[in-house]
Scaffold this motif. Structure first.
Motif, mmCIF file in Angstrom:
data_model
loop_
_atom_site.group_PDB
_atom_site.id
_atom_site.type_symbol
_atom_site.label_atom_id
_atom_site.label_comp_id
_atom_site.label_asym_id
_atom_site.label_seq_id
_atom_site.Cartn_x
_atom_site.Cartn_y
_atom_site.Cartn_z
ATOM 1 N N ASN A 115 50.778 44.923 -0.129
ATOM 2 C CA ASN A 115 50.310 43.778 -0.750
ATOM 3 C C ASN A 115 48.910 45.146 -0.637
ATOM 4 O O ASN A 115 47.652 44.794 -1.658
ATOM 5 C CB ASN A 115 49.561 42.748 -0.447
ATOM 6 C CG ASN A 115 50.556 42.022 -0.835
ATOM 7 O OD1 ASN A 115 50.824 41.850 -2.353
ATOM 8 N ND2 ASN A 115 51.156 41.182 0.353
ATOM 9 N N PHE A 116 48.511 45.957 0.169
ATOM 10 C CA PHE A 116 47.291 47.060 0.625
ATOM 11 C C PHE A 116 47.896 48.628 0.145
ATOM 12 O O PHE A 116 48.752 48.804 0.691
ATOM 13 C CB PHE A 116 46.834 46.931 1.508
ATOM 14 C CG PHE A 116 46.318 44.573 1.269
ATOM 15 C CD1 PHE A 116 45.071 44.945 0.378
ATOM 16 C CD2 PHE A 116 46.691 44.249 1.683
ATOM 17 C CE1 PHE A 116 44.722 43.447 0.120
ATOM 18 C CE2 PHE A 116 46.391 43.314 1.434
ATOM 19 C CZ PHE A 116 45.141 42.609 1.383
ATOM 20 N N SER A 129 43.724 46.500 -2.552
ATOM 21 C CA SER A 129 44.993 45.774 -3.055
ATOM 22 C C SER A 129 45.438 46.157 -4.234
ATOM 23 O O SER A 129 45.516 47.623 -5.073
ATOM 24 C CB SER A 129 44.490 44.448 -3.828
ATOM 25 O OG SER A 129 44.881 44.093 -5.235
ATOM 26 N N ASN A 139 39.181 44.562 -4.689
ATOM 27 C CA ASN A 139 39.882 43.556 -3.378
ATOM 28 C C ASN A 139 40.202 44.564 -2.528
ATOM 29 O O ASN A 139 40.854 45.038 -2.343
ATOM 30 C CB ASN A 139 40.520 43.042 -4.213
ATOM 31 C CG ASN A 139 40.376 42.260 -5.155
ATOM 32 O OD1 ASN A 139 39.719 41.124 -5.323
ATOM 33 N ND2 ASN A 139 40.826 42.418 -6.748
ATOM 34 N N CYS A 217 35.725 41.079 -2.164
ATOM 35 C CA CYS A 217 36.615 40.553 -2.948
ATOM 36 C C CYS A 217 36.378 39.864 -4.489
ATOM 37 O O CYS A 217 34.813 39.033 -4.228
ATOM 38 C CB CYS A 217 37.912 39.714 -2.430
ATOM 39 S SG CYS A 217 37.537 38.024 -2.032
ATOM 40 N N LEU A 225 43.194 35.916 -0.805
ATOM 41 C CA LEU A 225 43.251 37.147 -0.376
ATOM 42 C C LEU A 225 42.317 37.561 1.023
ATOM 43 O O LEU A 225 42.850 38.153 1.627
ATOM 44 C CB LEU A 225 42.685 37.410 -1.293
ATOM 45 C CG LEU A 225 42.120 39.488 -1.755
ATOM 46 C CD1 LEU A 225 43.367 40.452 -1.199
ATOM 47 C CD2 LEU A 225 41.133 40.369 -2.435
#
Length: 340
Positions: A115-116, A129, A139, A217, A225
């Protein structure tokens, strides 16, 4: 006369009866003592506790309660990947993590690599992100090193944010990094409205200053998140860093040379003999990277791509006349381990 004697005898009998009544047992005539009262208050001091210790008996004393063992964390290698389970919105979710050790910024941490995306800059590490534009991310979680005192660094951050936000500050405990200063900047100054972009900063004391971690974010769908950020942040451990200083060309060159000599014990003798051309040189250099070329006595060329900030180094091999281009090597190292 007879009446007088009879009267005297009756009086004497009455006196004897009354005397017998006055000799009744004391227990029958006394008021029962009140029951002793038990205090629920703890002793005020260790002295009081000692005075209130019950008398010894033949019964074996109860075993003391076990003290919970201190938390231990698994030792992981840089780049090691593994799977864990976290709770997101009340549901279990399997997450794949990669362990990061940053010598440049003095920390290690696990991040969710699905996810990152990790981005290493000269002054910070960012985990952005996968859905964001990396050039202008919204984010992300960011880690940087600061040589200043944690309290003073926090004061400066608050001063910089207080023009736009209603800033709040408190102390928090992180699972591995310990107590830190938490700064919340999520309310627009002078209003009760949430800002479009939320910022939560953690200033973590360290022996060489502090580490500053920022969670950033977009307000929409930020709950999940921030939950992911929280899991990542609680794996962060402070390491002895180099204060964010980047490697110079000379340091990169010297470290690569030391690495090569360490990897091949015969190489130093070959270099000193001078029979074959062997050398190291900085081939190219930029703000982010130094490329060191090692020309071996066999004629092969090995290039070391050194990240100035982290020291992490990737390697390629090239043999003139045999290969048409450089080939990635399985070698990898951190040249900071070979600095003199």
């Amino acid at each position: 006369m007879k009446k007088t004697v009879l009267t005297i005898m009756i009086i004497a009998a009455l006196i004897l009866a009354l005397s017998a009544c006055g000799k009744a047992p004391a227990a029958e005539n006394s008021v029962p003592a009140a029951e002793p009262q038990t205090s629920v208050d703890a002793p005020a001091s260790d002295e009081d506790a000692a005075q209130n210790t019950p008398a010894e008996t033949d019964e074996a004393p109860a075993a003391p309660a076990e003290t919970p063992a201190a938390a231990t964390w698994p030792a992981r290698a840089d780049g090691e990947r593994f799977e864990d389970v976290i709770m997101i919105e009340g549901m279990e979710e399997a997450v794949r993590y990669e362990h990061v050790k940053s010598a440049a910024f003095g920390f290690e941490m696990d991040y969710d690599y699905e996810n990152f995306v990790r981005h290493t800059d000269a002054d910070r590490e960012r985990f952005v992100s996968v859905w964001d534009n990396a050039a202008e991310p919204e984010n992300y979680i960011e880690v940087r090193s600061d040589t200043g005192n944690a309290e003073l660094v926090a004061d400066a951050i608050i001063a910089g944010l207080s023009g736009d936000y209603e800033v709040r500050q408190e102390y928090r405990e992180l699972a591995r990094a310990g107590q830190c200063i938490h700064i919340a900047a999520d309310i627009i100054k002078g209003t009760d409205r949430m800002a479009d972009h939320l910022q939560y900063i953690y200033v973590i004391p360290a022996a060489d200053g502090c580490r500053v971690v920022t969670e950033h974010c977009f307000v929409v769908d930020c709950e999940g998140l921030l939950r992911r950020f929280s899991y990542m942040l609680n794996t962060l451990t402070v390491l002895d860093g180099n204060g964010g200083e980047t490697l110079s060309e000379e340091e990169a060159l010297s470290a690569v040379r030391a690495y090569c000599l360490d990897a091949n014990p015969d190489l130093e003798g070959i270099v000193n003999a001078g029979e074959y051309p062997v050398y190291w040189m900085v081939e190219t250099s930029s703000e982010q990277q130094v490329v060191v070329l090692f020309r071996s006595y066999t004629g092969s060329e090995t290039r070391y791509y050194v990240d100035r900030a982290t020291g992490e180094t990737t390697v390629t091999d090239f043999v003139p006349g045999i290969m048409s281009a450089e080939q990635p090597s399985e070698e990898s190292l951190n040249v900071r381990d070979y600095l003199c």
